[in-house]
Design an enzyme around this catalytic site. Structure first.
Site, mmCIF file in Angstrom:
data_model
loop_
_atom_site.group_PDB
_atom_site.id
_atom_site.type_symbol
_atom_site.label_atom_id
_atom_site.label_comp_id
_atom_site.label_asym_id
_atom_site.label_seq_id
_atom_site.Cartn_x
_atom_site.Cartn_y
_atom_site.Cartn_z
ATOM 1 N N HIS A 63 10.124 1.182 -9.189
ATOM 2 C CA HIS A 63 9.475 0.031 -8.556
ATOM 3 C C HIS A 63 8.019 0.417 -8.278
ATOM 4 O O HIS A 63 7.651 0.663 -7.128
ATOM 5 C CB HIS A 63 10.230 -0.299 -7.261
ATOM 6 C CG HIS A 63 9.830 -1.593 -6.633
ATOM 7 N ND1 HIS A 63 10.004 -1.845 -5.297
ATOM 8 C CD2 HIS A 63 9.257 -2.708 -7.143
ATOM 9 C CE1 HIS A 63 9.564 -3.055 -5.012
ATOM 10 N NE2 HIS A 63 9.103 -3.598 -6.106
ATOM 11 N N TYR A 79 15.984 -19.130 -7.720
ATOM 12 C CA TYR A 79 14.770 -18.446 -7.286
ATOM 13 C C TYR A 79 14.463 -17.218 -8.156
ATOM 14 O O TYR A 79 15.379 -16.507 -8.590
ATOM 15 C CB TYR A 79 14.901 -18.019 -5.806
ATOM 16 C CG TYR A 79 13.775 -17.116 -5.411
ATOM 17 C CD1 TYR A 79 12.534 -17.658 -5.093
ATOM 18 C CD2 TYR A 79 13.914 -15.734 -5.433
ATOM 19 C CE1 TYR A 79 11.467 -16.825 -4.803
ATOM 20 C CE2 TYR A 79 12.860 -14.904 -5.133
ATOM 21 C CZ TYR A 79 11.640 -15.448 -4.814
ATOM 22 O OH TYR A 79 10.586 -14.625 -4.532
ATOM 23 N N GLY A 80 13.184 -16.945 -8.343
ATOM 24 C CA GLY A 80 12.696 -15.875 -9.220
ATOM 25 C C GLY A 80 13.519 -14.606 -9.276
ATOM 26 O O GLY A 80 14.141 -14.306 -10.292
ATOM 27 N N LYS A 93 14.019 -7.842 -11.605
ATOM 28 C CA LYS A 93 14.693 -6.928 -10.677
ATOM 29 C C LYS A 93 16.061 -6.508 -11.217
ATOM 30 O O LYS A 93 16.452 -5.349 -11.091
ATOM 31 C CB LYS A 93 14.840 -7.570 -9.302
ATOM 32 C CG LYS A 93 13.524 -7.983 -8.651
ATOM 33 C CD LYS A 93 12.556 -6.821 -8.522
ATOM 34 C CE LYS A 93 11.358 -7.197 -7.651
ATOM 35 N NZ LYS A 93 10.387 -6.069 -7.584
ATOM 36 N N ARG A 129 14.918 -13.556 -2.676
ATOM 37 C CA ARG A 129 16.046 -12.766 -3.138
ATOM 38 C C ARG A 129 17.104 -12.732 -2.040
ATOM 39 O O ARG A 129 16.777 -12.745 -0.854
ATOM 40 C CB ARG A 129 15.608 -11.332 -3.457
ATOM 41 C CG ARG A 129 14.831 -11.205 -4.774
ATOM 42 C CD ARG A 129 14.606 -9.744 -5.134
ATOM 43 N NE ARG A 129 13.808 -9.058 -4.136
ATOM 44 C CZ ARG A 129 14.272 -8.211 -3.246
ATOM 45 N NH1 ARG A 129 15.567 -7.888 -3.224
ATOM 46 N NH2 ARG A 129 13.471 -7.641 -2.379
ATOM 47 N N GLU A 143 -11.683 -0.165 -0.406
ATOM 48 C CA GLU A 143 -12.061 1.150 0.137
ATOM 49 C C GLU A 143 -10.976 2.199 -0.110
ATOM 50 O O GLU A 143 -11.224 3.397 0.011
ATOM 51 C CB GLU A 143 -12.380 1.047 1.637
ATOM 52 C CG GLU A 143 -13.382 -0.035 2.019
ATOM 53 C CD GLU A 143 -14.736 0.103 1.313
ATOM 54 O OE1 GLU A 143 -15.005 1.170 0.713
ATOM 55 O OE2 GLU A 143 -15.518 -0.872 1.357
HETATM 56 MN MN MN Z 1 8.571 -5.694 -6.356
#
Ligand code: MN
Ligand code: TSX
Length: 596
Positions: free
Chosen positions: A240, A211-212, A220, A70, A506
């Site tokens: 988010h 890009y994504g 986003k 990004r 854990e």
């Molecule tokens: Mn994210």
């Protein structure tokens, strides 16, 4: 050209964009498997996609080395008034930005196909869902959108003749002239990239990147930036956050939504397999939660996505076996390394490193090579439905009722393993002051402290001070039905730089304590920062953590916390007069509890 679309506004917009961008042809996506396969075959033929012998129906893509993440510097919230974008966003006045971008868009799809991608964020027809339509000249975007969102004819049907949608315009910004040979990952240079949001007209314009996060506009751009602005206007929340369901041995269900900045392992927590006998967890989402108040007054969350777009490096059977199982087939990999037997590989995937591979740039790689085999931000795109612990309610149109909010960050000192807010306003204060130390994944010096309020700094589509106010308003509406708020830090280190807490599975011990707090089963220790577990209330059976380490993990050092105050003050002051008084009051009360 005949466009099979009844929605008048959509048909008009498609025509307008086609006239502006002058593509060679227009294709309206139907979302079918055949469509996905045909586009993949086309990209394999052009060598943009590499089929993986070892994973059924899975493909590797390599981006241009300049187009790997990004671009926050090139991301804009464009509102008529600069103040409405706020101090955390880049801003350009809408008319000026549109003028600049229209110049770039003019003829930008020359020689390419313009894909029209109708998509739904959230189950089609859910009252919480929103429809978007992405126009893109990237077939890589189309196949990723198929996985990440619900694409196709059912969306067009749901839209009807006058249904509303968010127009999302995307171009890689690389027109092809007659006879020009295409590159494998066409994109525009940095100074021509723009990721622009016009929240007052629910509009997204993205240019220059394939890009994504810059190009899959449902995620986003729409799912967080535009949705957060819509949510404020309409009285809901776009966050988010991962969403998970924790199930006790008695079968009681708890729904948790958690916000972490990057590099804190959000996807790992979303897919947690509890280490405590009898406890189970189900995944609902790993990145975005859309939430609204239901008829019963509780807060209900959906995951608006239908895929995972996760960071590959560091993912292994040790750190996240659920993710590894999710990635067995039908996956798009981007910027991973290619092994000699036709599989992908990335740093941290296996203990034994391949003796030879093709790195993310397409060059020969051996363990002696200077750089990484996979890019640190290499990604997988995989359907949510393939996750072995996916909840049957992951696509329930009504969502799941949230009991617990978690905020967190990566802090090697000061911040204890877990603490609970005294009340909603205090929880909002915790979210607003959430901070993380920078890692190699960030630019700039490693180990700097950064405030990332609610993990939303890069994703809030309006003034963040107004966003804090929206959180306070939601609390006023939710009252005694509000989720309880906790803060966690899995990353505390001892003096020798060793992690004090084993983390990963854990962490279920910390989640169990939260559930017992909800049920009123355990008391907590009141400290100036919040409510901490009594040591004996954390289920540590089967762990052998030295008691002095546990004491350190649950300690509150007053003088260290006093040293945080000037940083918080400075952080708050960046929001000026728009910061809600109720947060200044929280800071004053915090100072008072610390003793002046
Ligand atoms: Mn994210
Ligand atoms: O994702 C992580 N989580 C959340 C898991 C549900 N990571 C990876 C962060 C990078 C994305 C963690 N790293 C976590 C964690 O809880 N904790 C740590 C720190 C850590 C790393 C390695 C060990 C322990 C803690 N290993 C051993 O102790 C052997």
């Amino acid at each position: 050209m005949e466009i099979p679309i009844k929605n008048k506004r959509l048909a008009g917009w498609i025509r307008e964009v086609a006239e502006l961008c002058t593509p060679e042809d227009i294709y309206v996506c139907n979302g079918s498997r055949q469509e996905y396969e045909r586009l993949m075959r086309m990209m394999v033929d052009s060598r943009m996609a590499i089929p993986l012998k070892k994973r059924p129906n899975s493909f590797l893509f390599r981006s241009d080395p300049s187009d790997v993440a990004r671009v926050e510097d090139r991301t804009y919230i464009s509102t008529p008034s600069r103040e409405d974008a706020g101090p955390t966003n880049n801003w350009i006045e809408p008319d000026r930005l549109k003028k600049t971008m229209l110049t770039l868009y003019r003829g930008c799809m020359k020689g390419r196909t313009m894909y029209v991608i109708p998509f739904s964020m959230g189950p089609i027809g859910s009252p919480m869902s929103k429809i978007g339509v992405e126009i893109s000249d990237s077939p890589y975007v189309v196949v990723n959108m198929h996985i990440m969102t619900r694409v196709g004819n059912r969306v067009i049907e749901a839209l009807g003749e006058d249904g509303d949608f968010v127009p999302c315009l995307h171009s890689i910004g690389a027109p092809l002239s007659e006879g020009q040979k295409d590159s494998l990952w066409p994109c525009a240079p940095m100074e021509k990239k723009y990721i622009s949001h016009f929240p007052e007209e629910n509009l997204i314009w993205s240019y220059g990147s394939g890009y994504g996060g810059n190009a899959l506009l449902g995620k986003k751009c729409m799912g967080l930036r535009i949705a957060s602005a819509m949510a404020r206007r309409e009285g809901w929340m776009a966050e988010h956050m991962l969403i998970l369901r924790l199930i006790s041995p008695e079968g009681r269900r708890y729904h948790i939504a958690a916000a972490f900045p990057s590099a804190c392992g959000k996807t790992n927590l979303a897919m947690i397999q509890p280490s405590i006998p009898g406890w189970r967890a189900e995944c609902i989402g790993d990145d975005i939660a859309w939430m609204r108040i239901g008829d019963d007054g509780r807060l209900y969350a959906i995951n608006p996505e239908s895929g995972f777009f996760g960071v590959a490096p560091g993912t292994s059977y040790e750190t996240n076996s659920v993710a590894m199982e999710t990635l067995r087939e039908n996956v798009i990999f981007t910027n991973c390394a290619l092994t000699d037997d036709g599989d992908v590989w990335w740093e941290g995937m296996t203990d034994d490193v391949p003796s030879h591979a093709i790195d993310w740039r397409g060059n020969d790689w051996t363990p002696e090579s200077p750089g990484d085999a996979a890019h640190p931000n290499a990604r997988f795109t995989a359907p949510v439905s393939q996750c072995p612990i996916i909840s049957s309610d992951w696509d329930n149109p009504d969502g799941v009722p949230i009991d617990i909010f978690i905020f967190g960050g990566r802090r090697s000192t000061v911040v204890p393993l877990v603490y609970e807010a005294f009340n909603w306003d205090h929880g909002v204060f915790m979210g607003a002051t959430a901070s993380s130390e920078t890692t190699a994944a960030n630019i700039g010096a490693i180990g700097n402290l950064r405030y990332d309020p609610f993990a939303m700094k890069p994703f809030c589509g309006y003034n963040m001070a107004d966003y804090f106010k929206h959180w306070l308003d939601m609390g006023d509406r939710l009252r005694d039905k509000a989720p309880r708020i906790f803060y966690v830090n899995w990353f505390r280190k001892d003096g020798d730089g060793r992690f004090l807490w084993p983390g990963f599975r854990e962490n279920s011990r910390v989640l169990k304590w939260m559930c017992e707090r909800i049920d009123g089963k355990v008391d907590a220790v009141k400290t100036p920062i919040g409510l901490l577990p009594r040591m004996e209330d954390l289920d540590l059976k089967g762990l052998d953590i030295p008691p002095e380490d546990m004491r350190e993990l649950l300690s509150v050092d007053i003088s260290q916390w006093k040293a945080e105050i000037p940083n918080i003050e400075h952080h708050f002051k960046t929001f000026g007069a728009r910061l809600p008084d109720r947060l200044w009051r929280q800071l004053e009360e915090f100072k008072g509890r610390l003793g002046g």
